[in-house]
Motif scaffolding. Structure first.
Motif, short mmCIF file in Angstrom:
data_model
loop_
_atom_site.label_atom_id
_atom_site.label_comp_id
_atom_site.label_asym_id
_atom_site.label_seq_id
_atom_site.Cartn_x
_atom_site.Cartn_y
_atom_site.Cartn_z
N VAL A 1 30.04 29.68 45.45
CA VAL A 1 31.10 30.58 44.78
C VAL A 1 30.32 31.53 43.64
CG1 VAL A 1 32.56 28.58 45.05
CG2 VAL A 1 31.22 28.77 42.96
N ILE A 2 30.95 32.61 43.73
CA ILE A 2 30.44 33.65 42.28
C ILE A 2 31.60 33.84 41.82
CG2 ILE A 2 28.82 34.46 44.29
CD1 ILE A 2 30.90 36.73 44.72
N PRO A 3 31.26 34.21 40.31
CA PRO A 3 32.24 34.40 39.36
C PRO A 3 32.69 35.82 39.45
CG PRO A 3 30.01 34.60 38.35
CD PRO A 3 29.82 34.21 39.71
N LEU A 4 33.94 35.94 39.29
CA LEU A 4 34.57 37.36 39.44
C LEU A 4 34.90 38.10 38.13
CD1 LEU A 4 36.89 36.68 42.25
CD2 LEU A 4 34.74 37.57 42.28
N GLY A 5 35.31 36.98 37.01
CA GLY A 5 35.54 37.36 35.66
C GLY A 5 36.04 36.30 34.84
N GLU A 6 36.88 36.67 33.79
CA GLU A 6 37.67 35.75 33.11
C GLU A 6 39.06 36.39 32.75
OE1 GLU A 6 35.06 35.74 29.53
OE2 GLU A 6 33.32 35.39 30.68
N LEU A 7 39.98 35.16 32.38
CA LEU A 7 41.27 35.41 31.87
C LEU A 7 41.70 34.83 30.90
CD1 LEU A 7 43.47 33.31 33.13
CD2 LEU A 7 43.14 34.48 35.15
N GLN A 8 42.89 35.00 30.13
CA GLN A 8 43.40 34.47 29.10
C GLN A 8 44.98 34.39 29.38
OE1 GLN A 8 42.51 35.78 25.15
NE2 GLN A 8 42.98 33.88 24.24
N LEU A 9 45.49 32.99 29.27
CA LEU A 9 46.96 32.86 29.26
C LEU A 9 47.70 33.37 28.28
CD1 LEU A 9 47.11 29.11 30.53
CD2 LEU A 9 46.62 31.47 31.91
N SER A 10 48.86 34.25 28.52
CA SER A 10 49.55 34.86 27.19
C SER A 10 51.01 34.38 27.35
CB SER A 10 49.59 36.55 27.83
OG SER A 10 50.29 36.54 28.89
N GLU A 11 51.61 34.05 28.46
CA GLU A 11 52.77 33.18 28.30
C GLU A 11 52.85 32.14 29.55
OE1 GLU A 11 55.98 35.97 28.95
OE2 GLU A 11 54.97 37.65 28.26
N VAL A 12 53.37 30.94 28.94
CA VAL A 12 53.33 29.83 29.77
C VAL A 12 54.72 29.21 30.09
CG1 VAL A 12 52.15 27.45 29.99
CG2 VAL A 12 50.87 29.21 29.03
N GLU A 13 54.77 28.94 31.23
CA GLU A 13 55.90 28.36 31.77
C GLU A 13 55.92 26.99 32.10
OE1 GLU A 13 58.97 29.76 31.32
OE2 GLU A 13 58.01 31.82 30.61
N LYS A 14 56.86 26.13 32.74
CA LYS A 14 56.57 24.87 33.35
C LYS A 14 55.58 24.82 34.06
CE LYS A 14 59.01 21.12 35.27
NZ LYS A 14 60.22 20.54 36.26
N ASP A 15 55.51 25.46 35.09
CA ASP A 15 54.30 25.33 36.11
C ASP A 15 54.00 26.71 36.60
OD1 ASP A 15 56.56 26.53 37.64
OD2 ASP A 15 56.90 24.74 38.77
N ALA A 16 53.95 27.65 35.77
CA ALA A 16 53.18 28.87 36.11
C ALA A 16 52.97 29.71 34.69
CB ALA A 16 54.00 29.67 37.01
N SER A 17 52.29 30.76 34.58
CA SER A 17 51.89 31.52 33.69
C SER A 17 51.51 32.71 33.63
CB SER A 17 50.46 30.69 32.90
OG SER A 17 49.46 30.60 33.82
N LYS A 18 51.64 33.59 32.98
CA LYS A 18 51.23 35.04 33.01
C LYS A 18 49.92 35.20 32.08
CE LYS A 18 52.94 39.70 31.47
NZ LYS A 18 54.04 40.59 30.81
N ALA A 19 48.94 35.96 32.74
CA ALA A 19 47.69 36.12 31.92
C ALA A 19 47.09 37.51 31.77
CB ALA A 19 46.68 35.11 32.73
N ILE A 20 46.09 37.62 31.25
CA ILE A 20 45.43 39.11 31.12
C ILE A 20 44.04 38.99 31.72
CG2 ILE A 20 45.16 38.89 28.63
CD1 ILE A 20 45.20 42.20 28.68
N VAL A 21 43.49 39.69 32.55
CA VAL A 21 42.02 39.65 32.83
C VAL A 21 41.27 40.34 31.50
CG1 VAL A 21 40.52 40.25 34.17
CG2 VAL A 21 42.49 39.84 35.00
N THR A 22 40.33 39.26 30.90
CA THR A 22 39.59 40.08 29.80
C THR A 22 38.11 40.45 30.03
OG1 THR A 22 38.77 37.59 29.38
CG2 THR A 22 40.92 38.25 28.32
N LYS A 23 37.86 40.17 31.42
CA LYS A 23 36.40 40.57 31.73
C LYS A 23 36.35 40.45 33.37
CE LYS A 23 33.01 39.39 29.29
NZ LYS A 23 32.00 38.65 28.39
N SER A 24 36.05 41.42 33.84
CA SER A 24 35.61 41.20 35.45
C SER A 24 34.52 41.99 35.75
CB SER A 24 36.72 42.39 36.13
OG SER A 24 36.67 43.46 35.82
N TYR A 25 33.69 40.87 36.61
CA TYR A 25 32.38 41.40 37.01
C TYR A 25 32.52 41.94 38.30
CZ TYR A 25 31.65 37.47 33.94
OH TYR A 25 31.56 36.46 32.95
#
Length: 341
Positions: free
Chosen positions: A192-216
């Motif tokens: 496996v290789i890393p692609l980047g990082e993200l941070q959750l911004s809105e969290v629901e019961k079984d899903a979430s919205k996130a923003i990509v904070t860094k991408s390689y």
């Protein structure tokens, strides 16, 4: 007469005490480094042991990078070791005086252009072993886009039922293929290789919205997530506490022919006693030519062709960097360290 006898007796007693001290305090040979010298070369020249250089490097804190040594530095050569004296510090300009000017050391001789091999940046990747499970995945991208990068929005299948909260951070990875052992053909896991990082911004019961904070690299749906951990780590050189033997099972790039600075994966992990910072020699067996021996010889000393330093470990695998090579390194080469060698 008694006085003379007492003096003689005292002399022999002192001599007997001084003899062991003199025998133990070996006087070293002093050698001054000249342009073109390397740790590898010094080890071979003075100890007839070219793969002693990591020991010399580890024992001398004044050498931050093993590929930099300075003309004018002095080394103390003993029968069983080499000690490198600290490089002299540059002298600041001073007002003229009657004293002879102090010499400023010449610039370092650079054996190989490379940064310190002990900096973990997060771009190394690893083998995802069978027991490891992702924390979740990127399941959707707005506007049906195929890929995203930094500051873009994505959706994941991580929600409150998974213990997630807004603000949680995750690392983004993708699998690039299964890795089989070059000797046993057993599947060790997925590269496996890393692609980047993200941070959750809105969290629901079984899903979430996130923003990509860094991408390689480009990030697409299906990329999997693991809990974030600090990427930039300095790994200190550490002697192995046991004998270790394993193999280079693959590389970050997937190439078979490898060289200094290439990242490789080993079939050794914490279960085998490997720790970050351990240095292992890359070795190959040498087959005796039976035509030239009087009696059958089963085994010759191994040929040491390089060294790797372990950067990070999993249970049965680890990621390492090649820090030295005197020949092309290949997938399937053996790595080992003998604690009492």
């Amino acid at each position: 007469m008694k006085t003379c006898f007492f003096v003689a007796l005292l002399f022999f007693a002192l001599a007997a005490q001084a003899a062991p001290v003199a025998a133990q305090s070996e006087q070293p040979t002093i050698y001054t480094i000249v342009p073109g010298d390397t740790l590898w070369g010094l080890s071979k020249r003075f100890l007839n042991d070219p793969y002693y250089w990591p020991n010399m490097w580890a024992a001398n804190g004044t050498i931050g990078n093993p590929h930099f040594i300075y003309p004018g530095q002095r080394v103390r050569v003993y029968s069983d070791r080499i000690e490198i004296e600290p490089a002299p510090a540059a002298v600041a300009p001073q007002a003229p005086s009657q004293e002879a000017p102090k010499e400023v050391p010449p610039p370092p001789v650079q054996e190989e252009q490379q940064p310190s091999p002990f900096s973990v940046t997060g771009s190394e990747g690893f083998i995802m072993e069978k027991w490891m499970a992702p924390a979740g995945s990127i399941i959707s991208i707005p506007q049906n886009r195929v890929m995203v990068g930094t500051d873009d929005i994505v959706y994941t299948d991580i929600g409150r039922v998974h213990g997630a909260f807004a603000g949680d951070r995750f690392s983004i990875y993708k699998k690039t293929g299964a890795i089989s052992h070059p000797v046993t053909n057993v599947i060790l896991g997925d590269r496996v290789i890393p692609l980047g990082e993200l941070q959750l911004s809105e969290v629901e019961k079984d899903a979430s919205k996130a923003i990509v904070t860094k991408s390689y690299q480009e990030i697409s749906p299906g990329s999997f997530l693991l809990p974030y951990r600090e990427k930039r780590v300095t790994v200190a050189l550490k002697a192995a506490d046991r004998d270790l033997t394993g193999y280079i099972v693959d590389s970050q790039t997937g190439n078979s022919a490898l060289a200094v600075r290439d990242l490789v994966f080993l079939d050794l992990g914490t279960a085998q006693g490997v720790q970050p910072g351990n240095m292992l020699y890359i070795v190959r067996d040498v087959k005796p030519d039976q035509r030239w021996v009087l009696s059958r010889i089963e085994k010759l000393p191994v040929d040491v062709v390089g060294a790797v330093v372990v950067l990070q470990t999993n249970t049965n695998t680890s990621t390492a960097v090649i820090v030295k090579s005197v020949d092309t390194i290949y997938r399937g080469d053996r790595v080992e360290v003998r604690k009492n060698r």
